[in-house]
Design a protein around this motif. Sequence first.
Motif, PDB file in Angstrom:
ATOM      1  N   ILE A  82       0.962  -1.259   0.269  1.00 62.89           N
ATOM      2  CA  ILE A  82      -0.311  -0.120   0.084  1.00 62.89           C
ATOM      3  C   ILE A  82       0.814   0.869  -0.429  1.00 62.89           C
ATOM      4  N   GLN A  83       0.672   2.087  -0.480  1.00 64.35           N
ATOM      5  CA  GLN A  83       1.145   3.467  -1.214  1.00 64.35           C
ATOM      6  C   GLN A  83       0.533   4.753  -0.935  1.00 64.35           C
ATOM      7  N   ILE A  84       1.200   5.187   0.613  1.00 69.40           N
ATOM      8  CA  ILE A  84       0.765   6.323   1.189  1.00 69.40           C
ATOM      9  C   ILE A  84       1.004   7.697   0.345  1.00 69.40           C
ATOM     10  N   LEU A  85       0.278   8.322  -0.100  1.00 70.19           N
ATOM     11  CA  LEU A  85       0.603   9.124  -1.032  1.00 70.19           C
ATOM     12  C   LEU A  85       0.987  10.437  -0.921  1.00 70.19           C
ATOM     13  N   HIS A  86      -0.573  10.599   0.158  1.00 68.40           N
ATOM     14  CA  HIS A  86      -1.012  12.168   0.941  1.00 68.40           C
ATOM     15  C   HIS A  86      -2.196  12.043   2.037  1.00 68.40           C
ATOM     16  N   LEU A  87      -1.546  12.956   2.966  1.00 67.77           N
ATOM     17  CA  LEU A  87      -2.364  12.866   4.796  1.00 67.77           C
ATOM     18  C   LEU A  87      -2.115  14.278   5.021  1.00 67.77           C
ATOM     19  N   TRP A  88      -3.927  14.428   5.213  1.00 67.65           N
ATOM     20  CA  TRP A  88      -3.997  15.389   5.566  1.00 67.65           C
ATOM     21  C   TRP A  88      -5.039  15.678   6.167  1.00 67.65           C
ATOM     22  N   HIS A  89      -5.531  16.953   7.145  1.00 70.40           N
ATOM     23  CA  HIS A  89      -6.583  17.249   7.979  1.00 70.40           C
ATOM     24  C   HIS A  89      -8.241  17.545   7.320  1.00 70.40           C
ATOM     25  N   SER A  90      -9.234  17.300   7.218  1.00 76.76           N
ATOM     26  CA  SER A  90     -10.068  18.308   6.304  1.00 76.76           C
ATOM     27  C   SER A  90     -10.356  19.490   6.899  1.00 76.76           C
ATOM     28  N   LYS A  91      -9.848  19.569   7.683  1.00 78.77           N
ATOM     29  CA  LYS A  91     -10.129  21.207   8.005  1.00 78.77           C
ATOM     30  C   LYS A  91      -8.566  21.866   7.173  1.00 78.77           C
ATOM     31  N   GLU A  92      -7.809  21.727   6.631  1.00 83.49           N
ATOM     32  CA  GLU A  92      -7.143  22.368   6.383  1.00 83.49           C
ATOM     33  C   GLU A  92      -7.037  22.615   5.054  1.00 83.49           C
ATOM     34  N   LYS A  93      -6.701  23.864   4.554  1.00 84.50           N
ATOM     35  CA  LYS A  93      -7.025  24.652   3.161  1.00 84.50           C
ATOM     36  C   LYS A  93      -5.514  23.936   2.414  1.00 84.50           C
ATOM     37  N   ARG A  94      -6.266  23.022   1.778  1.00 78.72           N
ATOM     38  CA  ARG A  94      -4.724  22.244   0.274  1.00 78.72           C
ATOM     39  C   ARG A  94      -5.579  22.949  -0.621  1.00 78.72           C
ATOM     40  N   PRO A  95      -4.860  22.520  -2.226  1.00 73.55           N
ATOM     41  CA  PRO A  95      -4.902  23.008  -3.273  1.00 73.55           C
ATOM     42  C   PRO A  95      -4.997  21.320  -3.828  1.00 73.55           C
ATOM     43  N   GLU A  96      -5.633  21.787  -4.989  1.00 72.65           N
ATOM     44  CA  GLU A  96      -5.962  20.198  -4.780  1.00 72.65           C
ATOM     45  C   GLU A  96      -5.599  19.347  -5.733  1.00 72.65           C
TER      46      GLU A  96
END
Length: 97
Positions: A82-96
């Motif tokens: 399993i290759q983890i690509l990204h991890l973030w919190h849903s409240k973060e303002k993130r680019p697509e």
Amino acid sequence: MKLLLTPTAYADLNRLYSFLSIQYPKALKMAALRIKQAFNILKKHPRSGYILTKFKPETREFLIPFGHGHYVVRYRINAKKIQILHLWHSKEKRPEL
């Protein structure tokens, strides 16, 4: 199944750690535990996450409830890993991504 983090996913973890250690130090230990538990679930049930149809090869997301939102784990399944690509919190303002 083996779980591997991409350099981007490691950077994401470092960013989350830095943010929590400064802004919410009491939540840091619980966040780490939740993420670790989620990774263990993915190792046992790699198809647990939902498929993102706009990405090729098949890419999935798995949600980890935490705080007033959730952590999002974006990953791919390759043969025996399993290759983890990204991890973030849903409240973060993130680019697509």
